[in-house]
Motif scaffolding. Structure first.
Motif: not given
Length: 125
Positions: A1-10, A115-121
């Motif tokens: 499983m890979h993980s990436v992080t970042g932010s998003f606006e909604v 602020k919104h942040f994500y971690v996508l696995n």
């Protein structure tokens, strides 16, 4: 499983409904290793008990994941029980297209200082 992080606006826009269930239109912009936009809809309900609520949502992402172009869908299930919360956001099986075909996994969402942040696995079949 890979993980990436970042932010998003909604941007959340209420839809006109005459029920106790709220319906909202979602427009998101993702930044970081996952970059692009998504559109979706959310249903929510707050109870009379403070801190108890639920929401479900579907969103369709289009853009890039670490340079791979395509799209995929996410399904959300959020619950609050007197302030204790749980959230599941999963990639919909077989929803990946183009270079994102075969993607599976889940997303974690964090909100800090508004602020919104994500971690996508994720992984590919």
């Amino acid at each position: 499983m890979h993980s990436v992080t970042g932010s998003f606006e909604v941007k959340i826009t209420p839809a006109e409904d005459e029920t106790s269930v709220g319906r909202m239109i979602l427009d998101k912009s993702y930044f970081g290793a996952l970059s692009g936009t998504s559109k979706g809809q959310m249903l929510s309900h707050r109870t009379e008990v403070k801190g108890s609520a639920a929401y479900v949502a579907l969103e369709h992402f289009e853009g890039e994941l670490v340079g791979k172009k395509g799209s995929f869908s996410l399904v959300h299930k959020g619950l609050m029980d007197k302030g204790a919360s749980s959230l599941e956001v999963n990639i919909v099986a077989d929803s990946g297209t183009e270079e994102l075909k075969g993607i599976s996994g889940y997303m974690e969402i964090k909100i800090e200082d508004g602020k919104h942040f994500y971690v996508l696995n994720y992984q590919f079949d």
